[in-house]
Design an enzyme around this catalytic site. Structure first.
Site, mmCIF file in Angstrom:
data_model
loop_
_atom_site.group_PDB
_atom_site.id
_atom_site.type_symbol
_atom_site.label_atom_id
_atom_site.label_comp_id
_atom_site.label_asym_id
_atom_site.label_seq_id
_atom_site.Cartn_x
_atom_site.Cartn_y
_atom_site.Cartn_z
ATOM 1 N N ASP A 152 6.798 7.912 -0.600
ATOM 2 C CA ASP A 152 5.596 7.246 -1.094
ATOM 3 C C ASP A 152 4.386 8.176 -0.903
ATOM 4 O O ASP A 152 4.025 8.495 0.231
ATOM 5 C CB ASP A 152 5.418 5.942 -0.308
ATOM 6 C CG ASP A 152 4.236 5.122 -0.783
ATOM 7 O OD1 ASP A 152 3.416 5.648 -1.565
ATOM 8 O OD2 ASP A 152 4.120 3.961 -0.363
ATOM 9 N N GLY A 153 3.785 8.582 -2.009
ATOM 10 C CA GLY A 153 2.635 9.485 -1.949
ATOM 11 C C GLY A 153 1.439 8.887 -1.224
ATOM 12 O O GLY A 153 0.680 9.589 -0.565
ATOM 13 N N ASP A 179 -0.112 13.201 -10.373
ATOM 14 C CA ASP A 179 0.597 13.119 -11.650
ATOM 15 C C ASP A 179 1.295 11.762 -11.704
ATOM 16 O O ASP A 179 2.501 11.650 -11.529
ATOM 17 C CB ASP A 179 1.596 14.282 -11.735
ATOM 18 C CG ASP A 179 2.330 14.324 -13.070
ATOM 19 O OD1 ASP A 179 2.062 13.454 -13.921
ATOM 20 O OD2 ASP A 179 3.182 15.219 -13.245
ATOM 21 N N SER A 180 0.499 10.730 -11.948
ATOM 22 C CA SER A 180 1.012 9.361 -11.837
ATOM 23 C C SER A 180 1.210 8.732 -13.205
ATOM 24 O O SER A 180 0.681 9.194 -14.214
ATOM 25 C CB SER A 180 0.029 8.509 -11.036
ATOM 26 O OG SER A 180 -1.134 8.281 -11.797
ATOM 27 N N THR A 181 1.954 7.631 -13.207
ATOM 28 C CA THR A 181 2.061 6.802 -14.400
ATOM 29 C C THR A 181 0.808 5.913 -14.475
ATOM 30 O O THR A 181 -0.127 6.071 -13.693
ATOM 31 C CB THR A 181 3.335 5.936 -14.333
ATOM 32 O OG1 THR A 181 3.325 5.204 -13.106
ATOM 33 C CG2 THR A 181 4.585 6.805 -14.364
ATOM 34 N N GLU A 201 7.478 12.398 -4.676
ATOM 35 C CA GLU A 201 7.845 11.498 -5.773
ATOM 36 C C GLU A 201 8.580 10.300 -5.194
ATOM 37 O O GLU A 201 9.515 10.452 -4.411
ATOM 38 C CB GLU A 201 8.731 12.245 -6.782
ATOM 39 C CG GLU A 201 9.513 11.368 -7.748
ATOM 40 C CD GLU A 201 8.647 10.491 -8.647
ATOM 41 O OE1 GLU A 201 8.910 9.270 -8.716
ATOM 42 O OE2 GLU A 201 7.707 11.014 -9.277
#
Length: 286
Positions: free
Chosen positions: A139-140, A157-159, A108
């Site tokens: 940073d993914g 699971d992103s915005t 995250e």
């Protein structure tokens, strides 16, 4: 606190959702976004990033059940799972309920989201200290580019594709995801709304199709995202989300759910005709 405090999330320039706020629990600004946690009248505690509703206690189970259990019940033996984003902890919570999972790594980018949810929304964040949990603040995009680890399931699971999440919708990112998936790996991603963001769905599916042999879209119902009908994408090196799904595994798992079940798993891939028509040639939902 003023007795008439409401928050309004505006979508584009024609739609808004207003929710009554009882109390502001946290409000801060990280290097990435503004982060707020509020207590609402009808939806419990709520997390907002940049004024957009991410999670509410009342309906979070619908999102977290469907993003986690669909891929984890398709993969025959998911041991090593990666969650990109998911700072509220709800996705990791559901992943860790699966007995086969030996390790859940969550990357995250925003520590403030994690800390705010740990303090104020234990419903979703309660397993972030779990012994099988490997929580990385970072940073993914960089993580999947650099890791040498192989994952059975990756959950993005992103915005929405604005701000820090924008690269999570690009081809370079998914090429890296493909490379760090095991030979029978599955990736599921937050897939926006067929009602209001089919253009984003189309571009995301084009990216997935350029990297994976088959891509699929499945939907679920919720209370707080624009339009109520929301989607996830499913892409795999090997497995079909319905043909390779054994419903008996769900009952044999001994797990109970508030939204997900074996019948709903298959039904979620049956899309309304307007979505099938708009995504024609981009999805293999058959």
């Amino acid at each position: 606190m003023h007795s008439d405090l409401w928050i309004e999330e505006k979508f584009s320039d024609f739609l808004g959702l207003r929710i009554k706020v009882e109390k502001v629990l946290f409000s801060g600004k990280s290097e990435f976004q503004s982060v707020d946690v509020v207590e609402t009248k009808g939806h419990g505690k709520m997390l907002l990033n940049d004024g957009l509703i991410m999670v509410t206690e009342r309906d979070e189970f619908a999102y977290h059940d469907m993003i986690a259990h669909v891929p984890l019940f398709v993969h025959p033996n998911p041991k090593n799972v990666l969650v990109i984003g998911g700072g509220d902890g709800g996705t990791a919570r559901e992943v860790l309920r699966h007995a086969s999972v030996e390790k859940c790594t969550m990357v995250e980018i925003d520590a403030m989201v994690v800390d705010a949810c740990k303090e104020h929304i234990p419903q979703t964040s309660k397993d972030l200290e779990h012994p099988k949990m490997n929580l990385i603040i970072g940073d993914g995009v960089k993580f999947v580019n650099e890791t040498t680890e192989k994952f059975d399931v990756i959950i993005v699971d992103s915005t929405d594709p604005i701000g820090p999440a924008q690269p999570l919708f690009g081809e370079a990112f998914y090429q890296d995801v493909y490379n760090c998936l095991a030979d029978d790996g599955i990736v599921v991603s937050q897939g926006e709304s067929s009602w209001y963001a089919m253009d984003i769905q189309q571009s995301l599916l084009k990216v997935l199709n350029s990297v994976f042999p088959n891509s699929y879209l499945y939907s679920f119902s919720n209370l707080t995202y624009p339009g109520g009908l929301w989607s996830f994408t499913f892409a795999s090196k090997q497995y079909h989300p319905c043909r390779d799904f054994n419903p008996e595994r769900v009952s044999e798992s001994g797990l109970s759910f508030d939204y997900y079940n074996a019948n709903l798993h298959t039904a979620a891939f049956a899309l309304p005709s307007f979505a099938l028509n708009g995504l024609k040639g981009l999805i293999a939902n058959d």
